[in-house]
Structure formats: structure tokens, C-alpha cells
Motif scaffolding. Sequence first.
Motif, PDB file in Angstrom:
ATOM      1  N   THR A  76      49.215  51.184  39.061  1.00 14.27           N
ATOM      2  CA  THR A  76      49.037  50.952  37.634  1.00 14.27           C
ATOM      3  C   THR A  76      47.696  50.275  37.380  1.00 14.27           C
ATOM      4  N   THR A  77      46.971  50.760  36.383  1.00 15.69           N
ATOM      5  CA  THR A  77      45.715  50.123  35.999  1.00 15.69           C
ATOM      6  C   THR A  77      45.946  49.172  34.834  1.00 15.69           C
ATOM      7  N   GLU A  78      45.103  48.163  34.756  1.00 18.25           N
ATOM      8  CA  GLU A  78      45.177  47.181  33.678  1.00 18.25           C
ATOM      9  C   GLU A  78      44.662  47.765  32.371  1.00 18.25           C
ATOM     10  N   ARG A  79      43.716  48.721  32.489  1.00 21.14           N
ATOM     11  CA  ARG A  79      43.078  49.316  31.310  1.00 21.14           C
ATOM     12  C   ARG A  79      42.393  50.620  31.704  1.00 21.14           C
ATOM     13  N   TYR A  80      41.857  51.295  30.721  1.00 19.14           N
ATOM     14  CA  TYR A  80      41.113  52.541  30.934  1.00 19.14           C
ATOM     15  C   TYR A  80      39.831  52.213  31.693  1.00 19.14           C
ATOM     16  N   LEU A  81      39.578  52.942  32.777  1.00 15.09           N
ATOM     17  CA  LEU A  81      38.422  52.680  33.623  1.00 15.09           C
ATOM     18  C   LEU A  81      37.548  53.915  33.707  1.00 15.09           C
ATOM     19  N   GLU A  82      36.306  53.794  33.248  1.00 16.23           N
ATOM     20  CA  GLU A  82      35.377  54.910  33.353  1.00 16.23           C
ATOM     21  C   GLU A  82      34.047  54.435  33.916  1.00 16.23           C
ATOM     22  N   ARG A  83      33.251  55.362  34.379  1.00 20.19           N
ATOM     23  CA  ARG A  83      31.968  55.029  34.963  1.00 20.19           C
ATOM     24  C   ARG A  83      30.958  54.656  33.881  1.00 20.19           C
ATOM     25  N   GLY A  84      29.845  54.070  34.285  1.00 19.15           N
ATOM     26  CA  GLY A  84      28.795  53.724  33.350  1.00 19.15           C
ATOM     27  C   GLY A  84      27.527  53.359  34.100  1.00 19.15           C
ATOM     28  N   ARG A  85      26.404  53.399  33.404  1.00 14.29           N
ATOM     29  CA  ARG A  85      25.114  53.004  33.974  1.00 14.29           C
ATOM     30  C   ARG A  85      24.446  51.996  33.063  1.00 14.29           C
TER      31      ARG A  85
END
Length: 262
Positions: A76-85
Motif C-alpha cells: 500500500t502506498t501513502e499517496r500517489y507517486l510519480e516521477r519528476g525532474r
Amino acid sequence: MHSVIFTIMRNKSLFFVLVAALMLSACRSHYKLSSVNRTRILIDSRYDSNPDEKVAAFMAPYKKSVDSIMSPVLGTTERYLERGRPEGLLSNLMPDIFMEMADEYGEKPDFACYNYGGIRAALPAGTVTKGDVNDVAPFENKIVFVTLKGDKVLELFQQMLNREGECLSHEVHIEADKDFKLLSATINGEPVDPNREYRITTIDYVQQGNDGMTAFKSGTNLNAPGNDDANSRYVMERYFKRMTAQGKKIDSKLEGRITIKQ
């Protein structure tokens, strides 16, 4: 894949008009290609918000078969996780996973890195399945360990900055100017020593010098397990299971691993 099909079908009229226009323009010799621009799009649930009913019905039996393989819950994740720069939640999580799982290979690396382009999806908030992990890391890239001298580590960090940032683990802090020129770099709070050797974990694709990170070609003492279990997505799966067994949710945070001074 399902999301891409739905998107194309919903816009099939526009799609055929564009194809026709391109075909007609190709017949006119005075048109010449001047440039090509592209970008990568993370495919996630946003693209399934308005599915085409006919396409969904057609795909249903295939989806059932795929779901039977990809639906097991890993954590389970705590929140939405996406990549970034130059930094992102998922961009930070991926190398942190490699640091956490290095003990499986008898290694204690100084830091980890991962390529931004190798992250092909986001992780949803809440339940994460085997399919979600497969979407993030769909390739056959495998975890490896390699040693670089400090001068080459600094060269590597500049190469990452040349691409406006790659994925680095918690141990690293880089500062650069507005033109992405390296100003300073620390590992575990200590300035990078050009003469010291540093142990790094990454994927074989990066270690081979791809995505502009050619400093890795000077690496020594390579440990490349090479078996299927070393595949990055399976390393991720074991990490999720480990965290779940410890009663932890998967999370990440932005902490200035790469800071651009304006």
C-alpha cells in the motif's frame, strides 16, 4: 496498453483525418521535415476515466486473463507517486528501493541511481498490485553494483544535470546553478572526494553508459547478478512485500536531492 487503445478509439475520427492530411502533404515535394519533438507520457488511471464501452467489451476477456496474473496485491502506498525532474516522489523512491534491497546481494553501496526514462508509469495511491509495479518497470533491466572513483562520480553528476536531473538516492545532495552546472555534491553529508572509491547500485542499462551517463564506463568491480530475480521490477516487488511485512506503507518525499539555485 488498454488505456492507449481506448484513447485512440475515442479519437479515431481525428486520427484518420490526421493520417489523411499527412499522406496528402507527403505528396507535395516542397514540404520537408525540419525537426522532431517528443515527450514520454506516464500512463495511469487518468486515461481510463471515460473508456469506450465497445472497446471495453471487446477487451474484457483479455483483461480477465491479464488481471489474474497482475492483480495480486503487493502493498500500500501513502499517496500517489510519480516521477519528476530534477526531483520527484517516484524518482526518489526507485533508487531508495535499490539501497534498501542491496543487502540481498551482500552489498553496502554508498548511493544508488536510476534513470528517469526507465520509469514508465506512476504508482497509485493506496493498494498497489503486481501489475502496477510491472507498469513502472516493464523492461528486463537488472540491478547491478559497480565502483567509481570520486572524480568520475562528479562527472556522473554533471551528466545527470545535463539531462536536468536523474534519480538519486537519499544519500546524495547536489547543487547546481540555473544552467545546470554542478556547484557542489555530497554523499552522506560529506563532499565527494575525487580520489576515493564509491560503491554504487543502479541497473545494467545505466551502468553500461546509456542515457548520457557515460562516466559509468570507467566503473570497476562489477557485481551483476544477472538472474531473473535481479530484474528491477522483481526487486521492487520484494521491497513492497518487505515493507508490508513490517506494517509500513510505501512513501517517498522531496528533500532537495538535486537543488537548482536561481
